[in-house]
Design a protein around this motif. Sequence first.
Motif, PDB file in Angstrom:
ATOM      1  N   MET A  79      -8.431   6.371  -4.478  1.00 49.99           N
ATOM      2  CA  MET A  79      -9.269   5.539  -3.862  1.00 49.99           C
ATOM      3  C   MET A  79     -10.826   6.123  -3.262  1.00 49.99           C
ATOM      4  O   MET A  79     -11.037   6.639  -2.186  1.00 49.99           O
ATOM      5  N   HIS A 135       0.566  -1.654   0.172  1.00 53.00           N
ATOM      6  CA  HIS A 135       0.200   0.424  -0.199  1.00 53.00           C
ATOM      7  C   HIS A 135       1.086   1.526   0.058  1.00 53.00           C
ATOM      8  O   HIS A 135      -0.129   2.549  -0.321  1.00 53.00           O
ATOM      9  N   GLN A 190      -6.021   2.992   2.424  1.00 47.92           N
ATOM     10  CA  GLN A 190      -5.960   1.409   2.744  1.00 47.92           C
ATOM     11  C   GLN A 190      -4.776   1.160   4.017  1.00 47.92           C
ATOM     12  O   GLN A 190      -4.794  -0.621   4.384  1.00 47.92           O
ATOM     13  N   GLN A 222     -10.048  -4.091  -4.468  1.00 45.74           N
ATOM     14  CA  GLN A 222      -9.045  -4.251  -5.562  1.00 45.74           C
ATOM     15  C   GLN A 222      -9.273  -5.544  -5.849  1.00 45.74           C
ATOM     16  O   GLN A 222      -8.030  -5.574  -7.271  1.00 45.74           O
ATOM     17  N   ILE A 247     -11.952  -1.885   0.415  1.00 42.75           N
ATOM     18  CA  ILE A 247     -11.167  -1.502  -0.267  1.00 42.75           C
ATOM     19  C   ILE A 247     -10.004  -2.523  -0.890  1.00 42.75           C
ATOM     20  O   ILE A 247     -11.003  -2.954  -2.015  1.00 42.75           O
TER      21      ILE A 247
END
Length: 267
Positions: free
Chosen positions: A64, A30, A187, A75, A71
Motif C-alpha cells: 500500500m 480489507h 485501509q 484501488q 487508497i
Amino acid sequence: MILPQIQLNGTSLYYEKYGAGVPLVFIHDHLTSHHLFEPQVEYFRKRLQVIVLDLRGSGLSGKMNVEVNRILDTQCEDLRALLENLGIPKVILVACSSGGVLAQKFAVQHPEQVSALVLVDSGLFDHISMKNRKLWDFIETCTWISHYLPAEFFIRSLRMTYNKWLPAYHILRKELLHKRPTELIKQRIALRQIDMFAYAERLRIPVLCVAGSQNEWGLKQARRTAALFPAAQLAVLPDAMYPSHLCQPQDFNRLLLNFLMDQHLRE
C-alpha cells in the motif's frame, strides 16, 4: 485457468481468472484476500467467467504505497487497469464487507463498466454518533493494536466462534495467519473518511444486499444500506453469521445465481 501476478498502475496485482461468459468479479474486504471467495469460485467457474483478485495492500499483491486519502481511488484505478488488461468492458461486482465500499465507488466512477452489485455483509461505516465517537475510537485503536499480536493468539477463539461453520473457520484461519497489519489498518483509516451515502444514492443499477440471520448488527446495517439504493433487494441467509457467504455457501451461491437470472444478467 490463468494465475498471473502482473504489473499495473505502479504495483503488482495478483488475480485469478476462470471460466467463460458473463464476468463476475469478487472483491474481498480489507482484512482478507481472494481466498475469501473460494466456495464461490468453485461453483461459478463452471457457469460464468470468474475473477478474484488481491487488492493493493492485501494477499499476494503489492504494498500500500499511497497516501491514506488516496487508497480507495487507487484501488479503483487498479481494478479498472486490470479489467482493461483483460479486455473486459463490463462486470458484475460481488463484494464482502468493506469491499462493498470499493465496489460502490467503482460503480459510481465507472457506471458504464458495472451492470449490477452484490453487497455481502456490507453496512454503513458512518453509523457512530458523536456522543459515542470517543469510546468507538478507543475500541478501534485497541483493535488495531491487536492486529500486531501473533495470529496464534486468536485461533482458539476463532475455532469456537465458527464451530458450526467449519468451511468459514478454515478460510478465516488461513487469512489470519497471513495478515498484513499495517496495510489493513491504513485501509481501515481510509474507510472512515468515506461518505457511504454519496455512493448509494447515485447508483441506478440492480443491487442485492445479503446478510446472515445470526449477525444482528450486520443485518441491521444491511437493511439500512439496502434502503439507500433506488433499486435494491435484501436477502437474509438463515443460520449464518459473518461472513454469511462462507457460513452458508450453497445457499448463497443459489441466491446469487437466481439474482443474476432474475435480472437477466446471465447468458
